[in-house]
Motif scaffolding. Structure first.
Motif, PDB file in Angstrom:
ATOM      1  N   GLU A  53      32.488  66.172  51.771  1.00 38.35           N
ATOM      2  CA  GLU A  53      33.376  66.819  50.818  1.00 38.35           C
ATOM      3  C   GLU A  53      34.620  65.984  50.506  1.00 38.35           C
ATOM      4  OE1 GLU A  53      30.809  69.791  52.796  1.00 38.35           O
ATOM      5  OE2 GLU A  53      32.113  68.182  53.538  1.00 38.35           O
ATOM      6  N   SER A  54      35.069  65.175  51.462  1.00 37.21           N
ATOM      7  CA  SER A  54      36.278  64.382  51.250  1.00 37.21           C
ATOM      8  C   SER A  54      36.111  63.339  50.151  1.00 37.21           C
ATOM      9  CB  SER A  54      36.682  63.675  52.545  1.00 37.21           C
ATOM     10  OG  SER A  54      35.683  62.753  52.955  1.00 37.21           O
ATOM     11  N   MET A  55      34.850  63.044  49.774  1.00 35.64           N
ATOM     12  CA  MET A  55      34.614  62.085  48.702  1.00 35.64           C
ATOM     13  C   MET A  55      35.121  62.574  47.359  1.00 35.64           C
ATOM     14  SD  MET A  55      30.798  60.564  49.276  1.00 35.64           S
ATOM     15  CE  MET A  55      30.935  59.562  47.792  1.00 35.64           C
ATOM     16  N   GLY A  56      35.288  63.874  47.220  1.00 36.01           N
ATOM     17  CA  GLY A  56      35.660  64.448  45.940  1.00 36.01           C
ATOM     18  C   GLY A  56      36.906  63.803  45.346  1.00 36.01           C
ATOM     19  N   ALA A  57      37.858  63.466  46.210  1.00 37.85           N
ATOM     20  CA  ALA A  57      39.114  62.890  45.719  1.00 37.85           C
ATOM     21  C   ALA A  57      38.930  61.495  45.149  1.00 37.85           C
ATOM     22  CB  ALA A  57      40.134  62.854  46.861  1.00 37.85           C
ATOM     23  N   ALA A  58      37.851  60.811  45.546  1.00 35.82           N
ATOM     24  CA  ALA A  58      37.632  59.431  45.092  1.00 35.82           C
ATOM     25  C   ALA A  58      36.743  59.353  43.857  1.00 35.82           C
ATOM     26  CB  ALA A  58      36.998  58.617  46.220  1.00 35.82           C
ATOM     27  N   MET A  59      36.118  60.446  43.481  1.00 34.89           N
ATOM     28  CA  MET A  59      35.152  60.409  42.376  1.00 34.89           C
ATOM     29  C   MET A  59      35.843  60.208  41.029  1.00 34.89           C
ATOM     30  SD  MET A  59      32.567  63.431  43.542  1.00 34.89           S
ATOM     31  CE  MET A  59      31.788  63.404  45.164  1.00 34.89           C
ATOM     32  N   PRO A  60      35.205  59.452  40.123  1.00 34.39           N
ATOM     33  CA  PRO A  60      33.905  58.808  40.292  1.00 34.39           C
ATOM     34  C   PRO A  60      34.016  57.573  41.184  1.00 34.39           C
ATOM     35  CG  PRO A  60      34.814  58.218  38.165  1.00 34.39           C
ATOM     36  CD  PRO A  60      35.755  59.222  38.762  1.00 34.39           C
ATOM     37  N   VAL A  61      33.083  57.415  42.113  1.00 32.75           N
ATOM     38  CA  VAL A  61      33.137  56.312  43.056  1.00 32.75           C
ATOM     39  C   VAL A  61      31.774  55.626  43.118  1.00 32.75           C
ATOM     40  CG1 VAL A  61      32.598  57.811  45.026  1.00 32.75           C
ATOM     41  CG2 VAL A  61      33.748  55.627  45.418  1.00 32.75           C
ATOM     42  N   THR A  62      31.792  54.297  43.102  1.00 35.33           N
ATOM     43  CA  THR A  62      30.561  53.525  43.201  1.00 35.33           C
ATOM     44  C   THR A  62      30.050  53.557  44.630  1.00 35.33           C
ATOM     45  OG1 THR A  62      31.293  52.068  41.418  1.00 35.33           O
ATOM     46  CG2 THR A  62      29.523  51.249  42.840  1.00 35.33           C
ATOM     47  N   LEU A  63      28.775  53.868  44.791  1.00 28.27           N
ATOM     48  CA  LEU A  63      28.165  53.957  46.116  1.00 28.27           C
ATOM     49  C   LEU A  63      27.761  52.568  46.610  1.00 28.27           C
ATOM     50  CD1 LEU A  63      25.889  57.101  45.580  1.00 28.27           C
ATOM     51  CD2 LEU A  63      28.271  56.983  46.349  1.00 28.27           C
ATOM     52  N   GLY A  64      27.262  52.514  47.859  1.00 24.45           N
ATOM     53  CA  GLY A  64      26.709  51.284  48.412  1.00 24.45           C
ATOM     54  C   GLY A  64      27.596  50.628  49.445  1.00 24.45           C
ATOM     55  N   HIS A  65      27.101  50.536  50.690  1.00 26.24           N
ATOM     56  CA  HIS A  65      27.924  49.928  51.742  1.00 26.24           C
ATOM     57  C   HIS A  65      27.150  48.937  52.611  1.00 26.24           C
ATOM     58  CE1 HIS A  65      26.158  53.562  53.592  1.00 26.24           C
ATOM     59  NE2 HIS A  65      26.121  52.834  54.690  1.00 26.24           N
ATOM     60  N   GLU A  66      25.851  48.754  52.376  1.00 23.27           N
ATOM     61  CA  GLU A  66      25.067  47.750  53.084  1.00 23.27           C
ATOM     62  C   GLU A  66      24.820  46.601  52.106  1.00 23.27           C
ATOM     63  OE1 GLU A  66      22.189  51.069  55.355  1.00 23.27           O
ATOM     64  OE2 GLU A  66      21.316  49.484  54.099  1.00 23.27           O
ATOM     65  N   PHE A  67      25.471  45.452  52.317  1.00 25.29           N
ATOM     66  CA  PHE A  67      25.320  44.432  51.279  1.00 25.29           C
ATOM     67  C   PHE A  67      25.671  43.039  51.780  1.00 25.29           C
ATOM     68  CE2 PHE A  67      29.701  45.819  51.057  1.00 25.29           C
ATOM     69  CZ  PHE A  67      30.449  44.724  50.649  1.00 25.29           C
ATOM     70  N   SER A  68      25.271  42.067  50.977  1.00 21.59           N
ATOM     71  CA  SER A  68      25.653  40.674  51.174  1.00 21.59           C
ATOM     72  C   SER A  68      26.095  40.119  49.822  1.00 21.59           C
ATOM     73  CB  SER A  68      24.480  39.855  51.712  1.00 21.59           C
ATOM     74  OG  SER A  68      23.417  39.834  50.764  1.00 21.59           O
ATOM     75  N   GLY A  69      26.899  39.080  49.858  1.00 17.38           N
ATOM     76  CA  GLY A  69      27.358  38.495  48.608  1.00 17.38           C
ATOM     77  C   GLY A  69      28.157  37.235  48.847  1.00 17.38           C
ATOM     78  N   ILE A  70      28.790  36.764  47.788  1.00 17.86           N
ATOM     79  CA  ILE A  70      29.575  35.536  47.829  1.00 17.86           C
ATOM     80  C   ILE A  70      30.990  35.833  47.348  1.00 17.86           C
ATOM     81  CG2 ILE A  70      29.832  33.199  46.904  1.00 17.86           C
ATOM     82  CD1 ILE A  70      26.827  33.033  46.678  1.00 17.86           C
ATOM     83  N   VAL A  71      31.973  35.386  48.118  1.00 15.39           N
ATOM     84  CA  VAL A  71      33.369  35.588  47.740  1.00 15.39           C
ATOM     85  C   VAL A  71      33.652  34.801  46.466  1.00 15.39           C
ATOM     86  CG1 VAL A  71      35.775  35.254  48.395  1.00 15.39           C
ATOM     87  CG2 VAL A  71      34.103  35.996  50.116  1.00 15.39           C
ATOM     88  N   GLU A  72      34.105  35.528  45.439  1.00 14.69           N
ATOM     89  CA  GLU A  72      34.355  34.908  44.146  1.00 14.69           C
ATOM     90  C   GLU A  72      35.839  34.662  43.897  1.00 14.69           C
ATOM     91  OE1 GLU A  72      33.201  36.580  39.880  1.00 14.69           O
ATOM     92  OE2 GLU A  72      31.526  35.610  40.906  1.00 14.69           O
ATOM     93  N   ARG A  73      36.688  35.465  44.506  1.00 10.75           N
ATOM     94  CA  ARG A  73      38.121  35.335  44.266  1.00 10.75           C
ATOM     95  C   ARG A  73      38.877  35.917  45.454  1.00 10.75           C
ATOM     96  NH1 ARG A  73      41.011  37.166  38.565  1.00 10.75           N
ATOM     97  NH2 ARG A  73      43.063  36.243  38.962  1.00 10.75           N
ATOM     98  N   THR A  74      40.029  35.361  45.771  1.00 13.42           N
ATOM     99  CA  THR A  74      40.829  35.833  46.895  1.00 13.42           C
ATOM    100  C   THR A  74      42.152  36.400  46.412  1.00 13.42           C
ATOM    101  OG1 THR A  74      41.793  33.632  47.215  1.00 13.42           O
ATOM    102  CG2 THR A  74      39.803  34.150  48.470  1.00 13.42           C
ATOM    103  N   GLY A  75      42.633  37.407  47.140  1.00 11.59           N
ATOM    104  CA  GLY A  75      43.936  37.973  46.853  1.00 11.59           C
ATOM    105  C   GLY A  75      45.029  37.254  47.623  1.00 11.59           C
ATOM    106  N   ALA A  76      46.255  37.667  47.400  1.00 11.72           N
ATOM    107  CA  ALA A  76      47.395  37.059  48.087  1.00 11.72           C
ATOM    108  C   ALA A  76      47.237  37.212  49.596  1.00 11.72           C
ATOM    109  CB  ALA A  76      48.694  37.707  47.620  1.00 11.72           C
ATOM    110  N   GLY A  77      47.594  36.146  50.308  1.00 13.30           N
ATOM    111  CA  GLY A  77      47.520  36.188  51.754  1.00 13.30           C
ATOM    112  C   GLY A  77      46.168  35.840  52.326  1.00 13.30           C
ATOM    113  N   VAL A  78      45.193  35.572  51.465  1.00  8.88           N
ATOM    114  CA  VAL A  78      43.845  35.211  51.906  1.00  8.88           C
ATOM    115  C   VAL A  78      43.635  33.722  51.638  1.00  8.88           C
ATOM    116  CG1 VAL A  78      41.366  35.631  51.642  1.00  8.88           C
ATOM    117  CG2 VAL A  78      42.994  37.520  51.384  1.00  8.88           C
ATOM    118  N   PRO A  79      43.161  32.969  52.630  1.00  7.93           N
ATOM    119  CA  PRO A  79      42.953  31.529  52.405  1.00  7.93           C
ATOM    120  C   PRO A  79      42.014  31.278  51.236  1.00  7.93           C
ATOM    121  CG  PRO A  79      42.732  32.070  54.738  1.00  7.93           C
ATOM    122  CD  PRO A  79      42.813  33.370  53.997  1.00  7.93           C
ATOM    123  N   ALA A  80      42.400  30.354  50.364  1.00  8.99           N
ATOM    124  CA  ALA A  80      41.558  30.014  49.210  1.00  8.99           C
ATOM    125  C   ALA A  80      40.216  29.462  49.661  1.00  8.99           C
ATOM    126  CB  ALA A  80      42.283  29.005  48.323  1.00  8.99           C
TER     127      ALA A  80
END
Length: 344
Positions: A53-80
């Motif tokens: 039920e707590s998800m209601g506050a985040a909707m609409p929210v994209t699902l999916g939490h098991e994944f792999s990928g490639i870092v495309e961009r870094t935010g401040a404080g993250v090594p380039a």
């Protein structure tokens, strides 16, 4: 970009065109998703069973939490230097503000937010995540197998919680992907493994193809009749999410044995506490794994890529999400993987 979203607190989900994420926040990275798997949690969310039920506050929210990928961009404080890194990601993000986080016990954070639950997830081309949650993939580990890391860490935590040891006899209840992963890891730990299912022929056959022989389908035989000759078990690990199976399987646990619950249950389970006390048994809950487990699981995946691929029953595009969810819901699938990037 196309995203699979939960848009309202009721059964269902939607494939929608949504804006790509912007610049990553401080301490975060933007990841281009290659593969993402459907989890039992995603099924619960899609069917809107109790507990989300707590998800209601985040909707609409994209699902999916098991994944792999490639870092495309870094935010401040993250090594380039993280740009271009192949990663998988711990989906449970900590707040950094609660008393447990401030005292150095972030694993007990009381303000956790889950990627794909309380914030945008990986059933899309791009996802943002804290850099600290990223685990670099070992050289040679393919992206499709790496996407199995998160559920396999759940399996590893369950095996550790159950204190599985060489020479033990273990009952795994439920042959979904979590049960299958538990069976693999328990066998690797030197245990003899029995797996119990009901009307689970495709998933039990996947285990049979990997060399498991003690496989029970209660469609064909009564549970007590099947388990009595094999008992007692040193540990029982429940990964079915069926409350009645807790009481049904406890009698086959040896004295001082450990019953570990991994499944997410739609309602409480009734058990005979007097029998539990007199047998000096323990019931333990097992959930997510600590960060140190992730690298160990990645190493296991790297050493067992062919085996793990045989548990991926469906490789599909995100546009075919409805078919993937139906295969998982009907228990025809062991694991459904969406391929969002180029196949590895």
């Amino acid at each position: 970009m196309l995203a699979l979203q939960k848009t309202r607190p009721s059964p269902g989900f939607e494939l929608r065109e949504v804006p790509e994420p912007g610049v990553p926040a401080d301490g975060e990275v933007l990841i281009r998703v290659h593969c993402a798997g459907i989890c039992g949690t995603d099924l619960h969310i899609a069917e809107w069973t109790a507990g989300y039920e707590s998800m209601g506050a985040a909707m609409p929210v994209t699902l999916g939490h098991e994944f792999s990928g490639i870092v495309e961009r870094t935010g401040a404080g993250v090594p380039a230097s993280m740009t271009g890194l192949r990663v998988t990601v711990r989906p449970s993000t900590t707040c950094g503000r609660c008393a447990r986080c401030r005292s150095g016990h972030a694993d007990d954070c009381t303000g956790r937010v889950g990627i794909g639950i309380g914030r945008a997830g990986a059933f899309a081309s791009l996802v943002r995540a804290p850099a600290a949650n990223c685990h670099a993939l070992p050289d040679g580990l393919a992206m499709d197998v790496a996407a199995l890391c998160e559920p396999m860490t759940v399996c590893a935590e369950a095996v550790a919680t159950a204190e599985v040891a060489p020479g033990q006899k273990i009952l795994v209840v439920g042959p979904g992907f979590i049960g299958q992963g538990i069976a693999l890891l328990a066998r690797a730990a030197g245990a003899e493994v029995v797996v119990l299912g009901r009307e689970d022929a495709p998933r039990l056959e996947a285990l049979r193809a990997l060399g498991f022989r003690a496989l029970v389908d209660t469609r064909d035989v009564e549970l007590r009749e099947a388990l009595a000759p094999l008992a007692p078990f040193d540990a029982v690990i429940e990964a079915a999410g069926v409350p009645s199976l807790v009481a049904a399987c406890l009698p086959f646990l040896r004295k001082r044995g450990i019953f570990t619950v991994v499944g997410i249950h739609p309602r409480p389970a009734e058990i005979d506490l007097t029998a539990l006390v007199r047998a000096h048994q323990q019931i333990r809950g097992s959930y997510r794994a600590p960060p140190r487990t992730w690298d160990a699981v990645l190493a296991f995946l790297g050493d067992n890529q062919d085996t793990m691929r045989r548990l991926v029953s469906h490789n599909i595009a995100l546009a075919d999400a409805a078919d993937g969810f139906e295969a998982a819901r009907s228990r025809r699938a062991s694991k459904v993987l969406f391929h969002l990037g180029n196949r590895p």
